[in-house]
Design an enzyme around this catalytic site. Structure first.
Site, PDB file in Angstrom:
ATOM      1  CD  GLU A  43       3.866  -1.680  11.000  1.00  0.00           C
ATOM      2  OE1 GLU A  43       4.591  -2.373  11.727  1.00  0.00           O
ATOM      3  OE2 GLU A  43       4.309  -0.911  10.113  1.00  0.00           O
ATOM      4  CE  LYS A 116       7.741  -4.963  11.392  1.00  0.00           C
ATOM      5  NZ  LYS A 116       7.465  -3.521  11.570  1.00  0.00           N
ATOM      6  CB  CYS A 153       6.159  -2.683   8.285  1.00  0.00           C
ATOM      7  SG  CYS A 153       6.778  -1.009   7.918  1.00  0.00           S
TER       8      CYS A 153
END
Length: 291
Positions: A43, A116, A153
């Site tokens: 990331e 995300k 994540c």
């Protein structure tokens, strides 16, 4: 293709964006030479993890997607005949930013991006200051070698995200990640946190009957020791590879995608889902106010 060679690039970063991009490209070349067909980067690999503070200057790190980094990586992908999964800080418009992963096919084609969806806000991880939650939904990218589901994540902790991505036909899930321990923490807490992080992702592999690939960074940044520990799980949660907690590592792991059918047949979780009973999952919490 029944089998795919997946390359994991676990590395440390500096405060020089170009230096980090150049370093990643060197590592992509190295791991491609080892046989990788799909290369997964961690990331926000072009910078330090800047979300440790709320600083308006950090918005200057963002770029358009597609844009400068994807243009360069597309050339590398085509040259090496590899798929590249690249996590970047996206500038969508003036004052509008996302934590985004781009996927480049083995011929260099930009296939698209995933933004995300789940954005954390914790001490040292002030992501809500920088990132607008994703609005593209969950995504699967049909590449030369496999259909890749990408999450990022904090998405790791949400079984709903893994389930929906799997239901879209992903052959395996990839999680670019930046997570670590506070340098002031004791070892038992560190161990517990890493185990929880790995366990939840292995559970996604089991529940959905597909492999999971998780790539994390290493190195100490602003009081956080990023814990590395990148790993690959098979469809039943068995660890096929786990990286160290404190070293840069390159690893090619073979994923046999044909095995998912066997796991799903013998443990038919998808068959037995009671989709008629799940309507309340869209509620924040099931209490008197939501009935």
């Amino acid at each position: 293709m029944a089998k795919v060679q997946v390359g994991l690039v676990q590395m440390s970063c500096t405060n020089n964006k170009q230096e980090n991009l150049d370093k990643a490209i060197v590592k992509i070349r190295e791991i491609a030479a080892q046989g990788a067909q799909v290369v997964c980067l961690q990331e926000l690999f072009t910078s330090l993890y800047f979300c440790d503070e709320e600083n308006y200057e950090n918005f200057k790190l963002a770029e358009t997607i597609p844009g400068p980094s994807t243009d360069i990586l597309s050339v590398v992908a085509a040259e090496l005949n590899v798929v590249i999964v690249a996590s970047l800080f996206e500038k969508r418009a003036e004052g509008l930013y996302h934590n985004t992963t781009a996927v480049l096919d083995a011929d260099g084609t930009y296939l698209g991006k995933y933004r995300k969806m789940h954005i954390p806000d914790d001490p040292g991880f002030y992501e809500k200051f920088y990132f607008t939650p994703g609005d593209l939904g969950y995504k699967v990218f049909k590449t030369k070698y496999a259909k890749i589901g990408v999450l990022i994540c904090w998405d790791q902790w949400y079984p709903e995200a893994a389930r929906l991505t799997a239901l879209m036909g992903a052959d395996f899930l990839v999680y670019p990640t930046a997570i670590g321990w506070a340098t002031t923490q004791d070892q038992p807490t560190n161990t517990e946190q890493y185990n929880a992080w790995q366990t939840i992702q292995r559970s996604h592999a089991i529940a959905n009957g597909i492999p999971v690939v998780s790539i994390n960074r290493v190195g100490e940044e602003a009081g956080v020791e990023f814990w590395g520990g990148s790993f690959v799980s098979n469809p039943f949660g068995t660890i096929l590879y786990q990286a160290s907690h404190n070293k840069e590592e390159l690893k090619v792991v073979e994923i046999d995608m044909s095995k998912s059918d066997s796991y799903r047949t013998h443990w038919p979780f998808l068959r037995d889902r009671r989709i008629d009973s799940y309507s309340q999952i869209t509620k924040r919490y099931i209490d008197d106010e939501s009935v």
